[in-house]
Design an enzyme around this catalytic site. Structure first.
Site, mmCIF file in Angstrom:
data_model
loop_
_atom_site.group_PDB
_atom_site.id
_atom_site.type_symbol
_atom_site.label_atom_id
_atom_site.label_comp_id
_atom_site.label_asym_id
_atom_site.label_seq_id
_atom_site.Cartn_x
_atom_site.Cartn_y
_atom_site.Cartn_z
ATOM 1 C CE1 TYR A 174 -4.091 -0.903 -5.343
ATOM 2 C CE2 TYR A 174 -4.594 -3.230 -5.573
ATOM 3 C CZ TYR A 174 -4.403 -2.129 -4.772
ATOM 4 O OH TYR A 174 -4.514 -2.238 -3.411
ATOM 5 C CB VAL B 199 -0.127 -5.994 3.952
ATOM 6 C CG1 VAL B 199 -1.409 -5.434 4.513
ATOM 7 C CG2 VAL B 199 -0.211 -6.150 2.455
ATOM 8 C CB SER C 24 -0.949 0.010 1.188
ATOM 9 O OG SER C 24 -2.032 -0.827 0.888
ATOM 10 C CE1 TYR D 23 -4.858 0.981 4.057
ATOM 11 C CE2 TYR D 23 -2.976 0.384 5.388
ATOM 12 C CZ TYR D 23 -3.569 0.526 4.166
ATOM 13 O OH TYR D 23 -2.878 0.232 3.052
ATOM 14 C CE LYS E 110 -3.882 0.748 -1.452
ATOM 15 N NZ LYS E 110 -4.369 -0.016 -0.327
HETATM 16 O O1 DON Z 1 -4.601 -4.647 -2.422
HETATM 17 C C1 DON Z 1 -4.034 -5.364 -1.615
HETATM 18 O O2 DON Z 1 -4.626 -6.225 -1.015
HETATM 19 C C2 DON Z 1 -2.556 -5.214 -1.283
HETATM 20 N N1 DON Z 1 -1.751 -5.611 -2.315
HETATM 21 C C3 DON Z 1 -2.227 -3.850 -0.777
HETATM 22 C C4 DON Z 1 -2.889 -3.652 0.529
HETATM 23 C C5 DON Z 1 -2.059 -3.134 1.620
HETATM 24 O O3 DON Z 1 -0.850 -3.073 1.655
HETATM 25 C C6 DON Z 1 -2.873 -2.754 2.752
HETATM 26 N N2 DON Z 1 -2.019 -2.359 3.816
HETATM 27 N N3 DON Z 1 -1.828 -2.211 4.843
#
Ligand code: DON
Length: 305
Positions: free
Chosen positions: A189, A259, A61, A241, A64
């Site tokens: 994405y 993540v 993320s 978040y 983003k």
């Molecule tokens: O879209 C997703 O599920 C992940 N590749 C990115 C999400 C993410 O890193 C959320 N983070 N804390």
């Protein structure tokens, strides 16, 4: 400085055992849960490192933030705001419910999955491939890393287990928030989430934002002061978040987590900070990384509020 970082990393490493490596994307479960590392880059271009600062992990993320910089470069602000809001949320990063029940189908902000998918859909380029390549140009500049590459295994794993992201994207296509080929946009994405980086790369991103869009290492103007300011404000309110409020209160540094275990932070006019610790807390933020960031903020009095 490096002695202090060393002490803070080792003091907080025990916390890694209280978190859990992400496993909803199977490939992420292979990370070393005990890892903890940090890099700080100040506005004179000085680099300070400690712990597992050279370990490689995926952007997830944190991408983003760079997607948003790119979308703000590629679109007038009012066009972007017609598709996405800049408001925080107490829902989780992949929440579906808020899309239908709040805010007339627009994602609440670009730091949750729905918002990031829309952000990618708005990048310059006619196809997902062109959008990915456009974004990659900015990712390479922001990280000061020409060799930035995709982790193919994470990318494939991400793509194979993305039902939830597909649900969000197809829903937004049905309401006219996303134009074009949904799978093609999702592909871009997923690839941007799967770029492989280390603490130094993300400290560079934070340092460019801290320096109003100019790289303190190369002196290159990468984005505008206004975009840097917008992005830092959104990191402060939405970047961690549904923990963004408590991070603002307890740490006070604009930050964005992923993540994969990364936290990218930007202390305006002072420094960029990159942290890696893949053991996560229940909200998806690095558990030891957050405490390390908190200790750094207190030790050097970095809170902006
Ligand atoms: O879209 C997703 O599920 C992940 N590749 C990115 C999400 C993410 O890193 C959320 N983070 N804390």
């Amino acid at each position: 400085m490096e002695n202090i970082l060393e002490e803070l990393v080792e003091r907080n490493r025990y916390l890694t055992s209280r978190g859990k490596v992400a496993d909803y994307i199977p490939e992420l479960a292979k990370a070393d849960s005990k890892a903890l590392g940090i890099c700080i880059i100040d506005l004179n271009g000085q680099v300070y490192k400690s712990g597992n600062c050279n370990d490689r992990f995926t952007m997830q993320s944190i991408s983003k933030v760079v997607n948003l910089i790119c979308a703000l470069e590629d679109n007038p602000l009012d066009k972007l705001l017609s598709k996405i809001s800049f408001e925080p949320t107490a829902d989780g990063f992949n929440s579906i419910t808020s899309l239908e029940t709040k805010n007339a189908n627009k994602p609440l902000n670009p730091m949750i999955n729905s918002g990031a998918i829309v952000t990618v859909s708005m990048l310059n380029g006619n196809t997902g491939k062109e959008k990915y390549e456009r974004a990659l140009e900015i990712f390479k500049k922001m990280t000061d890393n020409e060799d930035l590459k995709l982790n193919q295994d994470v990318y494939k794993s991400e793509k194979a287990t993305a039902s939830r992201n597909r649900a969000l994207a197809y829903y937004m296509h049905s309401t006219g928030i996303i134009d074009g080929d949904v799978e093609d946009i999702l592909e871009a994405y997923f690839k941007l989430c799967s770029l492989e980086i280390n603490c130094i790369d993300i400290a560079n991103i934070g340092a460019v934002l801290a320096n109003d869009g100019i790289s303190p290492i190369t002196g290159e103007v990468i984005t505008t002061p206004q975009i840097a300011k917008t992005v830092k404000a959104i990191m402060s309110t939405c970047g961690m978040y549904d923990a963004s409020g408590s991070v603002a209160v307890n740490i006070g540094i604009p930050s964005k987590s992923g993540v994969g275990g990364g936290i990218m932070s930007s202390v305006p006019r002072k420094m960029g900070i990159g942290i890696f610790g893949p053991a996560l807390d229940p909200k998806g933020n690095s558990i030891a990384g957050l405490k390390l960031l908190s200790d750094i903020s207190k030790t050097f009095d970095l809170g902006i509020y």
